[in-house]
Motif scaffolding. Structure first.
Motif, short mmCIF file in Angstrom:
data_model
loop_
_atom_site.label_atom_id
_atom_site.label_comp_id
_atom_site.label_asym_id
_atom_site.label_seq_id
_atom_site.Cartn_x
_atom_site.Cartn_y
_atom_site.Cartn_z
N LEU A 199 0.83 -1.21 0.00
CA LEU A 199 0.00 0.00 0.00
C LEU A 199 0.87 1.26 0.00
O LEU A 199 0.54 2.25 -0.66
N GLY A 200 1.97 1.21 0.74
CA GLY A 200 2.89 2.35 0.74
C GLY A 200 3.50 2.61 -0.62
O GLY A 200 3.66 3.76 -1.03
N LEU A 201 3.85 1.55 -1.32
CA LEU A 201 4.40 1.70 -2.67
C LEU A 201 3.38 2.33 -3.62
O LEU A 201 3.71 3.21 -4.42
N LEU A 202 2.13 1.88 -3.51
CA LEU A 202 1.09 2.43 -4.38
C LEU A 202 0.81 3.90 -4.05
O LEU A 202 0.65 4.72 -4.96
N ALA A 203 0.77 4.21 -2.75
CA ALA A 203 0.45 5.58 -2.34
C ALA A 203 1.56 6.56 -2.68
O ALA A 203 1.30 7.75 -2.91
N SER A 204 2.81 6.10 -2.72
CA SER A 204 3.94 7.00 -2.92
C SER A 204 4.55 6.90 -4.33
O SER A 204 5.56 7.54 -4.60
N LEU A 205 3.93 6.12 -5.20
CA LEU A 205 4.49 5.91 -6.54
C LEU A 205 4.45 7.19 -7.36
O LEU A 205 3.42 7.86 -7.48
N GLU A 206 5.61 7.53 -7.94
CA GLU A 206 5.73 8.68 -8.84
C GLU A 206 6.52 8.26 -10.07
O GLU A 206 7.72 8.50 -10.18
N PRO A 207 5.86 7.60 -11.02
CA PRO A 207 6.58 7.07 -12.19
C PRO A 207 7.20 8.15 -13.06
O PRO A 207 8.14 7.87 -13.82
#
Length: 282
Positions: A146-154
């Motif tokens: 969930l942290g990866l999804l919430a903080s993802l900036e591709p």
């Protein structure tokens, strides 16, 4: 089953079985479920104190102590090679994951992800302290995802593999601290089994682990070794050299003419009677 009744060790033992596999699972779990990479990205191993905190509390920890002292058979001669093999893999994989951290970091909003990393550590600490509470909380891997999804900036992604050599060294050092701690526990096992209250150490370790997020949230200075201080106090309070004496067999009942067997006519203590007449299995 684990005689220490450690919640995390018990849950894993039901799935993997075998003391060596159980130890490997306990020590490698932070590498697999994303806890260690999350801590690397959160800056938890940027200093010497952080390296020891992560090594002792995340890779070492009360679950590792419980498995070595309560589940592994044999003495140091049999245990040390197994613990060394598990620790060697731990050190190598920790270095690899630390090497990948800068590339992963380029994909994330680091501030957002650091908050999730702190929540992960709090969840692990809660699971360590209470098995019932652990059943109510999500798995650490789910919180990391969930942290990866919430903080993802591709948009800011860097496709090229980049390595921070200093970060790799610190990652290896954290793994080495955990592996060395496990080896020391195996070497001192015969003495520690009679002098350490495992459940008391487990609860204190959970409190020490819960101190790590304080620096991530900025509530305490990053270089303040609060978790290490709590861990040291925990080890001191868990040290109970009289515990082996308390498990000594009860003396035989005598009537003045010598020892005799306890039969059904002997009075069994109900709280008011003398402890001399209490059958040892009660």
């Amino acid at each position: 089953m684990s005689s220490s009744q450690h919640p995390i060790a018990l849950a894993i033992e039901r799935q993997v079985g075998g003391a060596t596999r159980l130890l490997a699972t306990v020590m490698w779990l932070p590498l697999v479920d994303g806890v260690f990479p999350a801590l690397v990205l959160a800056g938890a191993i940027d200093g010497v104190g952080g390296i020891f905190e992560v090594g002792l509390l995340v890779f070492g920890g009360s679950a590792t102590v419980a498995v070595i002292l309560a589940d592994m058979d044999g003495g140091p001669r049999e245990q040390v090679p197994k613990v060394f093999a598990v620790g060697a893999v731990l050190v190598v994989v920790a270095g690899i994951e630390a090497a990948l951290a800068p590339t992963i970091q380029s994909l994330l909003d680091l501030q957002t992800f650091q908050r999730f990393a702190a929540v992960v550590i709090l969840a692990v600490a809660a699971k360590t302290a209470s098995s019932r509470l652990g059943e109510l909380l999500p798995r650490p891997a789910m919180i990391v995802a969930l942290g990866l999804l919430a903080s993802l900036e591709p948009a800011g992604a860097t496709l090229a593999f980049s390595t921070d050599l200093g970060l790799v060294v610190r990652g290896v050092a954290a793994g080495l601290v955990g592996a060395t701690f496990a080896l020391l526990v195996a070497l001192a096992g015969p003495a520690l089994r009679g002098m350490v209250d495992l459940d008391r150490f487990r609860f204190g370790s959970a409190v020490a682990l819960g101190m790590l997020p304080l620096s991530i949230f900025g509530l305490v200075p990053g270089d303040a070794p609060i978790a290490l201080v709590v861990l040291a106090l925990t080890a001191l309070l868990a040290f109970d050299p009289d515990s082996a004496d308390e498990r000594a067999p009860e003396p035989a009942i005598t009537d003045g003419s010598g020892p005799r067997e306890v039969d059904e006519s002997d009075e069994v203590g109900d709280g008011d009677s003398d402890d001399r007449y209490r059958a040892p299995w009660l």
